[in-house]
Write a protein that holds these residues in place. Sequence first.
Motif, PDB file in Angstrom:
ATOM      1  N   LEU A 363      35.074  47.432  33.156  1.00 43.40           N
ATOM      2  CA  LEU A 363      36.033  48.221  33.922  1.00 43.40           C
ATOM      3  C   LEU A 363      35.946  49.701  33.531  1.00 43.40           C
ATOM      4  O   LEU A 363      35.952  50.586  34.396  1.00 43.40           O
ATOM      5  CB  LEU A 363      37.449  47.674  33.691  1.00 43.40           C
ATOM      6  CG  LEU A 363      38.590  48.346  34.451  1.00 43.40           C
ATOM      7  CD1 LEU A 363      38.298  48.434  35.945  1.00 43.40           C
ATOM      8  CD2 LEU A 363      39.897  47.590  34.223  1.00 43.40           C
ATOM      9  N   THR A 364      35.863  49.969  32.239  1.00 41.97           N
ATOM     10  CA  THR A 364      35.717  51.351  31.772  1.00 41.97           C
ATOM     11  C   THR A 364      34.451  51.975  32.347  1.00 41.97           C
ATOM     12  O   THR A 364      34.465  53.125  32.807  1.00 41.97           O
ATOM     13  CB  THR A 364      35.662  51.395  30.228  1.00 41.97           C
ATOM     14  OG1 THR A 364      36.865  50.838  29.705  1.00 41.97           O
ATOM     15  CG2 THR A 364      35.510  52.815  29.731  1.00 41.97           C
ATOM     16  N   ALA A 365      33.356  51.213  32.345  1.00 45.01           N
ATOM     17  CA  ALA A 365      32.090  51.707  32.899  1.00 45.01           C
ATOM     18  C   ALA A 365      32.237  52.023  34.386  1.00 45.01           C
ATOM     19  O   ALA A 365      31.682  53.021  34.872  1.00 45.01           O
ATOM     20  CB  ALA A 365      30.987  50.674  32.683  1.00 45.01           C
ATOM     21  N   ALA A 366      32.982  51.180  35.119  1.00 44.15           N
ATOM     22  CA  ALA A 366      33.176  51.406  36.552  1.00 44.15           C
ATOM     23  C   ALA A 366      33.956  52.697  36.806  1.00 44.15           C
ATOM     24  O   ALA A 366      33.657  53.446  37.744  1.00 44.15           O
ATOM     25  CB  ALA A 366      33.907  50.217  37.178  1.00 44.15           C
ATOM     26  N   VAL A 367      34.974  52.965  35.967  1.00 45.98           N
ATOM     27  CA  VAL A 367      35.758  54.201  36.107  1.00 45.98           C
ATOM     28  C   VAL A 367      34.875  55.417  35.821  1.00 45.98           C
ATOM     29  O   VAL A 367      34.882  56.408  36.575  1.00 45.98           O
ATOM     30  CB  VAL A 367      36.974  54.193  35.150  1.00 45.98           C
ATOM     31  CG1 VAL A 367      37.712  55.527  35.206  1.00 45.98           C
ATOM     32  CG2 VAL A 367      37.934  53.050  35.495  1.00 45.98           C
ATOM     33  N   ILE A 368      34.100  55.348  34.741  1.00 47.22           N
ATOM     34  CA  ILE A 368      33.196  56.455  34.382  1.00 47.22           C
ATOM     35  C   ILE A 368      32.186  56.697  35.507  1.00 47.22           C
ATOM     36  O   ILE A 368      31.951  57.834  35.917  1.00 47.22           O
ATOM     37  CB  ILE A 368      32.464  56.133  33.057  1.00 47.22           C
ATOM     38  CG1 ILE A 368      33.460  56.089  31.897  1.00 47.22           C
ATOM     39  CG2 ILE A 368      31.365  57.153  32.778  1.00 47.22           C
ATOM     40  CD1 ILE A 368      32.896  55.476  30.621  1.00 47.22           C
ATOM     41  N   ASP A 369      31.597  55.617  36.004  1.00 47.65           N
ATOM     42  CA  ASP A 369      30.604  55.720  37.076  1.00 47.65           C
ATOM     43  C   ASP A 369      31.214  56.337  38.329  1.00 47.65           C
ATOM     44  O   ASP A 369      30.574  57.162  39.002  1.00 47.65           O
ATOM     45  CB  ASP A 369      30.054  54.321  37.377  1.00 47.65           C
ATOM     46  CG  ASP A 369      28.935  54.354  38.406  1.00 47.65           C
ATOM     47  OD1 ASP A 369      27.910  55.005  38.140  1.00 47.65           O
ATOM     48  OD2 ASP A 369      29.074  53.729  39.469  1.00 47.65           O
ATOM     49  N   MET A 370      32.456  55.949  38.638  1.00 48.68           N
ATOM     50  CA  MET A 370      33.132  56.497  39.812  1.00 48.68           C
ATOM     51  C   MET A 370      33.301  58.002  39.696  1.00 48.68           C
ATOM     52  O   MET A 370      32.990  58.762  40.630  1.00 48.68           O
ATOM     53  CB  MET A 370      34.488  55.812  39.987  1.00 48.68           C
ATOM     54  CG  MET A 370      35.316  56.332  41.159  1.00 48.68           C
ATOM     55  SD  MET A 370      36.323  57.791  40.776  1.00 48.68           S
ATOM     56  CE  MET A 370      37.455  57.129  39.574  1.00 48.68           C
TER      57      MET A 370
END
Length: 573
Positions: A363-370
């Motif tokens: 989830l953290t990776a998805a936020v960073i990627d966004m």
Amino acid sequence: MIDGYVRSRRLGDALNLFDVMPERSCVSYTTLIKGYAQNDRWSEAMELFREMRSSGVMLNEVTLATVVSACSHLGGVWDCGMLHSLAIRLNLDGRVFVSTNLLLMYCVCSCLKDARKLFDGMPERNLVTWNVMLNGYSKAGLVEQAKELFDQITEKDIVSWGTMIDGCLRKSQLEEALVFYKEMLRRGMKPSEVMMVDLLSASARSAGGFNGLQLHCTIVKTGFDCYDFIQATIIHFYAVSSNMKLALRQFEASIVDHIASRNALIAGFVKNGMVEEAREVFDQTREKDIFSWNAMISGYAQSLSPQLALHLFREMISSSQVKPDAITMVSVFSAISSLGSLEEGIRAHEYLNRSSIPPNDNLTAAVIDMYAKSGSIETALNVFRQTKNIYSSTVSPWNAIICGSATHGHAKLALDLYSELQSLPIKPNSITFVGVLSACCHAGLVELGKTYFDSMKNVHGIEPDIKHYGCMVDLLGKAGRLEEATDMIKKMPVKADVIIWGILLSASRVHRNVEVAELAAAELAAIEPAHGGCKVLLSNVYADAGRWDDVALVREKMRTSDVEWSRAFSGVV
């Protein structure tokens, strides 16, 4: 009386009665310890046992076996040795009931050497003992040791066979598992429903279509197809095998209101690119659960329909009693990344912060990627810095920030982050190196890029794939080292695709290398004859070299043949 309370699961009443007893015997202590253990209250069972020991009450084999079982669930290695020593001191280690529980304890705590030493020294063993040792090897992935032990069991039961099949499946050895399964059937034993689910699921993962069909036949013959969870597994198998006709037929033959079957069908349609059909089943599902919502939102996000994914997400939080979880939010942030909408991303992030959804690395990776894909690399970096020391235990958030930094041309930042990652006990993976090599490409760091590329296999045991080779061809091409780039393409273990030859062709034009351009254009034409972009690039290379006759020939070919106008080639990431 205490035993009656324990059997009725009234442990509070049992403890109250125990507390007022003037004298407590081995039986009263053991009864209450068993009560705690049977209700998964392992710590309390161990605490009561310690009180029993300090009170000087002598224990028996039932007490010790129960405590050993509790210790198995708590996983304390030190307690394993202590209880084993106690069993030896009390001369109870020769009792098969006690020694088998000790064996289980060692296996659960991954002390297989101690377990095998105990097993080999046991004066008496029963089939349960053999199966416990077998399961220890199986769960640890030691299939060869398990096979050796299995062959020594004279009277095997369904547990023995099931353990071997499970062990093979854990190591992705489907064919080996099927050998055991068929031999088990030959000996007249019937499979369990759990075994059939495991085998069918493994067949789906390994694209074992024929094996799956045979297993489905066995399921029907044994009557297991009446179980809802098996129906869902069959639907999933056919969906993964890209046979949605049979998946749909199986669904129609099952209990259509069973939510697991509906979810399997929705996920199957999504996997096969049939998003509209998935939505139809989704809309017909009256009692949707979190899996229904996640499958549909993820389907839209993956099928390049991000607006529909976000619309369904808003519907979920406004009108459904089912609340989003981390998987939902990963799909939502993925959809926003596709749109590149920072405003939508901020709103979703604010919702996440207000919610009670526990954070995880994906989830953290998805936020960073966004944030990175929405053009806010500073915010992406802030999110990464705020969370890396609290939640990050895998490489996913690191990959997101390294790749995001590289994509936005922040090569130094990406490489500094990679250096920081190397100081941690977190292993990089293939995605990490796509970001690292891309950063080297943006910064023109050819020698450093070659060093990182070589380290993938030599240091980290990661086999480079076509994306990594593409990054290296781009890096060498931009540096004008076209012969090296060509040589790398020829030595690749995988066949170069349109992207890689296109990158080389683009670099050939920049560096005015007609010979390499002709090679790249020929390879592109062989892969995709109607590719218009490569012909334009080749024509421009000839024009730059003043070879006007060749320009005319290429343009004449373009005029007289059907060409498709594709994107230009300027890099991989």
